[in-house]
Enzyme design. Structure first.
Site, PDB file in Angstrom:
ATOM      1  N   GLU A 305      47.800  46.503  28.692  1.00 17.13           N
ATOM      2  CA  GLU A 305      46.572  47.116  29.197  1.00 17.13           C
ATOM      3  C   GLU A 305      45.341  46.355  28.736  1.00 17.13           C
ATOM      4  OE1 GLU A 305      46.412  51.299  28.287  1.00 17.13           O
ATOM      5  OE2 GLU A 305      47.941  51.774  29.792  1.00 17.13           O
ATOM      6  N   GLU A 397      53.875  51.788  33.478  1.00 12.27           N
ATOM      7  CA  GLU A 397      53.711  52.898  32.529  1.00 12.27           C
ATOM      8  C   GLU A 397      52.894  53.994  33.191  1.00 12.27           C
ATOM      9  OE1 GLU A 397      52.158  51.980  28.482  1.00 12.27           O
ATOM     10  OE2 GLU A 397      50.900  53.763  28.764  1.00 12.27           O
TER      11      GLU A 397
HETATM   12  C1  IDC Z   1      50.045  55.931  22.662  1.00  4.69           C
HETATM   13  C2  IDC Z   1      51.163  56.718  22.024  1.00  4.69           C
HETATM   14  C3  IDC Z   1      50.701  57.282  20.699  1.00  4.69           C
HETATM   15  C4  IDC Z   1      50.166  56.142  19.862  1.00  4.69           C
HETATM   16  C5  IDC Z   1      49.067  55.399  20.607  1.00  4.69           C
HETATM   17  C6  IDC Z   1      48.529  54.202  19.855  1.00  4.69           C
HETATM   18  O1  IDC Z   1      51.585  57.728  22.915  1.00  4.69           O
HETATM   19  O2  IDC Z   1      51.773  57.935  20.031  1.00  4.69           O
HETATM   20  O3  IDC Z   1      49.628  56.682  18.662  1.00  4.69           O
HETATM   21  O4  IDC Z   1      49.592  54.910  21.818  1.00  4.69           O
HETATM   22  O5  IDC Z   1      49.472  53.217  19.749  1.00  4.69           O
HETATM   23  C7  IDC Z   1      48.471  53.876  26.988  1.00  4.69           C
HETATM   24  C8  IDC Z   1      49.132  52.843  26.155  1.00  4.69           C
HETATM   25  C9  IDC Z   1      50.116  53.468  25.204  1.00  4.69           C
HETATM   26  C10 IDC Z   1      49.620  54.817  24.687  1.00  4.69           C
HETATM   27  C11 IDC Z   1      49.519  55.756  25.884  1.00  4.69           C
HETATM   28  C12 IDC Z   1      49.125  57.205  25.514  1.00  4.69           C
HETATM   29  O6  IDC Z   1      49.742  51.835  26.919  1.00  4.69           O
HETATM   30  O7  IDC Z   1      50.316  52.579  24.141  1.00  4.69           O
HETATM   31  O8  IDC Z   1      50.562  55.313  23.807  1.00  4.69           O
HETATM   32  N1  IDC Z   1      48.588  55.181  26.841  1.00  4.69           N
HETATM   33  O9  IDC Z   1      47.863  57.219  24.909  1.00  4.69           O
HETATM   34  N2  IDC Z   1      47.632  53.649  27.965  1.00  4.69           N
HETATM   35  C13 IDC Z   1      47.174  54.823  28.425  1.00  4.69           C
HETATM   36  C14 IDC Z   1      47.774  55.825  27.706  1.00  4.69           C
END
Ligand code: IDC
Length: 479
Positions: A305, A397
């Site tokens: 991202e 994702e």
């Molecule tokens: C989130 C995980 C969470 C973690 C956070 C930071 O769900 O447990 O603490 O990352 O690493 C994304 C990202 C993905 C995120 C997810 C939800 O690709 O890494 O995971 N998210 O926030 N993009 C949009 C949402």
């Protein structure tokens, strides 16, 4: 619809080497070898959809052996364009098209065949070309085949079709994937949609990705795809490149053993500029691409991202990482992240026009779109629908919840999203196949340590919803 035999995956080339091959081709033109018998048969088969098509050509040499060849033909309609080819060096000038042999398939003995192909676009109509030349000789097909007196002339052979699948898993049925037009296509050249799950960060949830859990994903969930999310920061890859590379490779093998595709996600997130990790990405992808080149189940996602960074920077990153992958694994699909957390730019006030106007200069690639159903709704869906006819998209994702990864499942929005993706045949992976204590996780907390991954007690609300969506029959086309 037709299988392209690849004598060696390492020899697949798209474009390039025009000069060297042109010289080789000239050496066998009839004018330099007046005594050589010439003759050829070409079958051209096409699979067409609105605005795009895939063409497969089987070239049979009916003359003396050649060590290199140039195929020529003319598109009957002025709006037909060659977009991306394989197994030859392709060029179009006006309506005239040439395909020059590569080093591995230039040598064609008498009676030998080879198969090449390309993706094209069309505007007016899409008629097949009817006349072909090989090294300047018009291919008159079976009618010029030397025959023994009294026996009927040899007719043009039927086109080579891929053998029927020998198994029923997603990889057994679909084989090596390829981008065709705006779709992801299988070994039969037909558009497919892959539906599956993403891991959580491997640094935190390694115990969720075991033989038992992945068998549950393949068999009980009937998933087509495992996305392997390897964070780069947050105690991820940067802390121990060798260990994380090995962990990814092990999961690629486990997915392969269960007939699932493996999407290798270089999970950059913070910082949002992929250039921060450029050297790491080159090292990582050089390793995993070389190690997994012979596999049919691997797809590469080069940056998760990107955020706070321009499309031109992301594009430049892609144009530096993709050649590293191609050098080792020439035929795998590569997926490129987009601006604004892979929102096609929407989350940063843009849209997909910036990509359409300035696409990554590489073949066989797709672009990432991510959404979280409780946060991203109609304006994002509208942009995906608009972009889907112009760009190959892959939802690597998404969550059924908010973008924080937590909260309740938004069933109405999730249904609207997945119905749209199903209709457009856009592949997806859901965040996450893990037991993280957050709404997006499919497994209840404690599941991974307990080690049982099937049955009514292991799934969260999101997990139950996603398993129901993913389990429905794929009906992958096989002809
Ligand atoms: C989130 C995980 C969470 C973690 C956070 C930071 O769900 O447990 O603490 O990352 O690493 C994304 C990202 C993905 C995120 C997810 C939800 O690709 O890494 O995971 N998210 O926030 N993009 C949009 C949402």
């Amino acid at each position: 619809m037709f299988f392209i035999p690849r004598p060696s995956r390492r020899h697949l080339l798209v474009g390039g080497a025009v000069g060297a091959l042109a010289l080789a081709a000239t050496a066998v033109l009839p004018s330099t070898n007046a005594m050589a018998a010439t003759g050829c048969a070409v079958t051209y088969t096409t699979n067409s959809w609105q605005g795009g098509f895939t063409a497969n050509l089987t070239i049979k040499n009916l003359g003396d052996p050649v060590s290199a060849w140039t195929l020529g033909f003319t598109f009957p309609d002025g709006g037909q364009r060659l977009v991306q080819g394989w197994s030859a060096t392709w060029q179009q000038s006006g309506s005239a098209v040439t395909g020059r042999s590569l080093d591995y398939n230039g040598s064609l003995g008498t009676g030998a065949s080879t198969t090449v192909g390309f993706n094209g676009s069309w505007t007016g109509s899409n008629p097949s070309p009817t006349s072909f030349t090989l090294n300047g000789t018009v291919c008159t097909g079976g009618t010029t085949t030397p025959t023994t007196p009294g026996t009927p002339p040899t007719t043009t052979p039927p086109p080579t079709t891929p053998p029927p699948p020998t198994g029923t898993t997603p990889v057994a049925v679909n084989g090596q994937l390829r981008v065709c037009g705006v779709n992801l296509c299988n070994q039969y050249g037909r558009p497919i949609q892959l539906r599956g799950m993403s891991t959580h960060g491997l640094q935190w949830f390694a115990n969720c990705y075991t033989d038992t859990s992945l068998t549950a994903l393949a068999d009980d969930w009937q998933a087509d795809l495992l996305r392997i999310s390897m964070y780069v920061q947050e105690k991820g890859y940067e802390t121990n490149p060798t260990a994380f590379t090995n962990q990814v490779n092990t999961l690629v093998d486990k997915a392969e053993a269960r007939g699932m595709y493996a999407l290798i996600d270089f999970h950059t997130l913070t910082p949002g500029d992929p250039m921060y990790n450029l050297e790491r990405a080159k090292t990582f992808f050089a390793n995993v691409a070389a190690r997994n080149a012979a596999k049919k189940n691997v797809i590469y996602e080069i940056t998760n991202e990107p955020n706070g960074v321009s499309w031109s920077t992301i594009r430049s990153y892609a144009e530096q990482v993709i050649p590293v992958i191609r050098a080792a694994d020439p035929d795998a699909v590569v997926i490129v992240g987009t601006r604004g957390w892979s929102s096609l730019g929407v989350s940063e006030g843009g849209n997909s026009d910036e990509i359409v106007n300035n696409p990554v200069r590489a073949e066989n690639i797709m672009y990432t779109f991510h959404f979280y159903a409780a946060s991203h709704k109609d304006n994002y869906r509208n942009e995906v629908q608009r972009a889907a006819s112009r760009l190959p998209l892959f939802v690597t994702e998404f969550g059924t919840v908010t973008y924080t990864g937590d909260g309740a499942v938004d069933t109405a929005s999730s249904n609207a999203w997945l119905d749209l993706l199903d209709r457009l045949k856009i592949s997806y992976a859901n965040w996450t196949f893990s037991d993280a204590a957050e709404g997006s996780a499919a497994l209840r907390p404690g599941t991974c340590a307990a080690g049982t991954f099937t049955g009514p007690s292991v799934l969260t609300e999101s997990g139950t919803y996603m398993r129901d969506r993913i389990r429905t029959p794929d009906n992958f086309p096989t002809s």
